[in-house]
Design an enzyme around this catalytic site. Structure first.
Site, short mmCIF file in Angstrom:
data_model
loop_
_atom_site.label_atom_id
_atom_site.label_comp_id
_atom_site.label_asym_id
_atom_site.label_seq_id
_atom_site.Cartn_x
_atom_site.Cartn_y
_atom_site.Cartn_z
N ASN A 157 4.16 4.07 1.11
CA ASN A 157 3.21 5.19 1.24
C ASN A 157 2.21 5.04 2.37
OD1 ASN A 157 4.22 6.80 -0.98
ND2 ASN A 157 3.42 5.20 -2.31
N TYR A 206 -8.71 6.22 1.89
CA TYR A 206 -8.08 5.37 2.93
C TYR A 206 -8.56 5.68 4.34
CZ TYR A 206 -5.00 4.26 -0.94
OH TYR A 206 -4.52 3.84 -2.15
N ASN A 228 0.33 -5.79 4.25
CA ASN A 228 -0.23 -4.79 3.33
C ASN A 228 0.95 -4.29 2.51
OD1 ASN A 228 -1.36 -2.74 1.89
ND2 ASN A 228 -2.43 -1.81 3.62
N HIS A 267 0.75 -5.20 -6.62
CA HIS A 267 0.35 -5.30 -8.03
C HIS A 267 1.54 -5.42 -8.98
CE1 HIS A 267 -3.19 -3.91 -5.98
NE2 HIS A 267 -2.65 -2.73 -5.73
N ASP A 275 7.82 -14.33 -4.49
CA ASP A 275 8.82 -15.39 -4.32
C ASP A 275 9.24 -15.51 -2.85
OD1 ASP A 275 8.75 -15.95 -7.00
OD2 ASP A 275 10.65 -14.96 -7.49
N GLU A 282 -2.95 -11.43 3.02
CA GLU A 282 -2.85 -10.19 2.24
C GLU A 282 -3.94 -9.23 2.72
OE1 GLU A 282 -3.22 -10.72 -2.00
OE2 GLU A 282 -3.58 -8.58 -2.31
N HIS A 326 -5.63 -5.19 2.56
CA HIS A 326 -5.73 -3.85 2.00
C HIS A 326 -6.81 -3.07 2.72
CE1 HIS A 326 -3.04 -5.00 -1.18
NE2 HIS A 326 -3.75 -6.10 -1.31
N SER A 386 -8.39 -0.40 1.39
CA SER A 386 -9.44 -0.13 0.40
C SER A 386 -9.84 -1.44 -0.29
CB SER A 386 -8.91 0.86 -0.65
OG SER A 386 -7.81 0.31 -1.35
N ARG A 389 -11.61 -0.69 -7.48
CA ARG A 389 -10.81 0.46 -7.91
C ARG A 389 -10.29 0.24 -9.34
NH1 ARG A 389 -6.74 2.19 -3.37
NH2 ARG A 389 -6.73 4.05 -4.69
N ARG A 427 -5.27 -2.42 -10.06
CA ARG A 427 -5.26 -2.88 -8.66
C ARG A 427 -5.98 -4.22 -8.48
NH1 ARG A 427 -3.36 1.78 -5.90
NH2 ARG A 427 -4.10 3.65 -6.93
#
Ligand code: CA2
Length: 150
Positions: free
Chosen positions: A12, A24, A75, A81, A88, A99, A101, A103, A108, A112
């Site tokens: 998305n 976003y 991302n 989640h 793995d 990692e 994100h 937001s 949130r 999340r």
């Protein structure tokens, strides 16, 4: 010698800038790629910037990064989640993964707050909007040492 990083975007995120700008921001994924390209020139590193909506393609891209990229900014979108497979894969490739994100996932919904990726990432950047991407590039290059790695 590898002097390249992979910036991998999950499901998305191709919709960025077209819907939910209150969550976003107004920036499109193309804008983010342009920001990352400019940052890469500043850091003197090459980047590969990708997006896919498919979990298995993310796993394949992580596997293919071995021997090609010195580290990864991921991302993973909603798969963050849910995905044991991504976790793995990150464990298996033994490359530094940040990692990321856009937001602040901790501010949130409860679902999340849990990340399957966080325990196998070197760190997490979230909540800074599109600016998180160049921040993550700085952090990854600093972690790697700022010089090419074998
Ligand atoms: O904040 C992030 O970067 C996220 O990874 C974005 C994911 C979300 O599931 C994560 O919890 C946090 C969702 C990406 C969806 O992006 C959209 C953009 C515009 C319109 C709709 C969705």
């Amino acid at each position: 010698m590898i002097h390249s990083i992979l910036i991998l975007n999950g499901p998305n995120l191709n919709l960025l800038g077209t819907r939910q700008p209150e969550v976003y921001g107004p920036t499109t994924l193309q804008d983010i790629e342009d920001i990352c390209t400019a940052k890469a020139e500043e850091l003197d590193v090459s980047i590969s910037f990708r997006q896919t909506n498919h979990e298995g393609e993310l796993v394949d891209a992580l596997h293919a990064a071995r021997g090609t990229h010195a580290g990864i900014i991921l991302n993973a979108g909603a798969y963050t989640h849910t995905s044991v497979a991504l976790r793995d894969a990150i464990s298996a490739i033994m490359l530094p993964v940040i990692e990321l994100h856009i937001s602040n996932i901790h501010a949130r919904e409860d679902f999340r707050h849990r990340s399957f990726i966080a325990p196998v990432a070197i760190g997490q950047i979230c909540g800074f909007g599109a600016a998180g991407y160049p921040l993550a590039m700085d952090a990854l290059m600093s972690y790697i040492g700022g010089t090419p790695v074998d």
